[in-house]
Design an enzyme around this catalytic site. Structure first.
Site, PDB file in Angstrom:
ATOM      1  N   HIS A  80       0.836  -1.200   0.000  1.00  0.00           N
ATOM      2  CA  HIS A  80       0.000   0.000   0.000  1.00  0.00           C
ATOM      3  C   HIS A  80       0.877   1.259   0.000  1.00  0.00           C
ATOM      4  CE1 HIS A  80      -3.390   2.599   1.259  1.00  0.00           C
ATOM      5  NE2 HIS A  80      -2.493   3.171   2.042  1.00  0.00           N
ATOM      6  N   GLU A  81       1.904   1.261   0.839  1.00  0.00           N
ATOM      7  CA  GLU A  81       2.816   2.409   0.907  1.00  0.00           C
ATOM      8  C   GLU A  81       3.613   2.562  -0.387  1.00  0.00           C
ATOM      9  OE1 GLU A  81       2.636   4.642   3.256  1.00  0.00           O
ATOM     10  OE2 GLU A  81       1.117   3.425   4.241  1.00  0.00           O
ATOM     11  N   HIS A  84       1.457   4.380  -2.782  1.00  0.00           N
ATOM     12  CA  HIS A  84       1.494   5.842  -2.577  1.00  0.00           C
ATOM     13  C   HIS A  84       2.714   6.446  -3.269  1.00  0.00           C
ATOM     14  CE1 HIS A  84      -1.879   6.421   0.053  1.00  0.00           C
ATOM     15  NE2 HIS A  84      -1.420   5.589   0.975  1.00  0.00           N
TER      16      HIS A  84
END
Length: 146
Positions: A80-81, A84
Site C-alpha cells: 500500500h505504501e 502511494h
C-alpha cells in the site's frame, strides 16, 4: 526519523525482512533499510511509512504492526505504501501544502495592512496599532524558525 524513535534495522530480521526485500525487488522499489519504530509506547496504532528520498529511502514499520499482523498482512501494508510512492501521492501532497502555505501567507499580508475592525459598545470600533503587533509577532516567529 528521530534516532530515539526507532530501533536498528537488524532487529527486523528473518522471514519478514526477506519477504519485504523480495517484494520490493519484484516491483523495482529500491530502499536502504528496514526500521522498526517503537510506537507501542504511545499507542496501539499500527502503521508503516517511508523515510528519505532516492537511494536513502528506508521502510519504517511500527512494532505494533509487526507484533499484531501476519507476514502477509505486513506485506499488504508495505505494498500500500509503495503504491502511494508510485502514484506520486507524497510529491502531490507536498506541492499542495506549499501552495496552501503561499496562499495563507498572501492572505496574511493582505489582512495585516487592513485596520482590525471589531464590534464593541454597540458600534464599529477600529483597534489601533494592531498592524504593528501582528508584524512583531510574525517577526518573532520568523526568527524562531530560522
Amino acid at each position: 526519523m528521530p534516532r530515539h524513535d526507532h530501533h536498528d534495522s537488524t532487529t527486523t530480521t528473518g522471514e519478514l525482512k526477506e519477504k519485504i526485500a523480495d517484494y520490493a525487488s519484484s516491483v523495482g522499489f529500491a530502499f536502504a533499510g528496514i526500521y522498526l519504530v517503537d510506537g507501542s509506547r504511545r499507542s496501539q496504532h499500527s502503521n508503516a511509512f517511508f523515510v528519505g528520498i532516492g537511494a536513502t529511502k528506508r521502510i519504517a514499520l511500527f512494532d505494533t504492526l509487526v507484533n499484531q499482523a501476519s507476514t502477509r498482512e505486513v506485506l499488504a501494508v508495505v505494498a500500500h505504501e509503495v503504491g502511494h510512492e508510485r502514484l506520486g501521492h507524497v510529491r502531490t501532497g507536498l506541492l499542495i501544502s506549499i501552495c496552501h502555505l503561499f496562499a495563507l501567507l498572501y492572505l496574511m499580508s493582505v489582512v495585516v495592512v487592513l485596520p482590525l475592525l471589531c464590534f464593541g459598545g454597540g458600534g464599529l470600533v477600529v483597534v489601533p496599532n494592531v498592524d504593528l503587533r501582528i508584524r512583531t509577532c510574525l517577526a518573532q516567529v520568523a526568527r524562531a524558525v530560522v
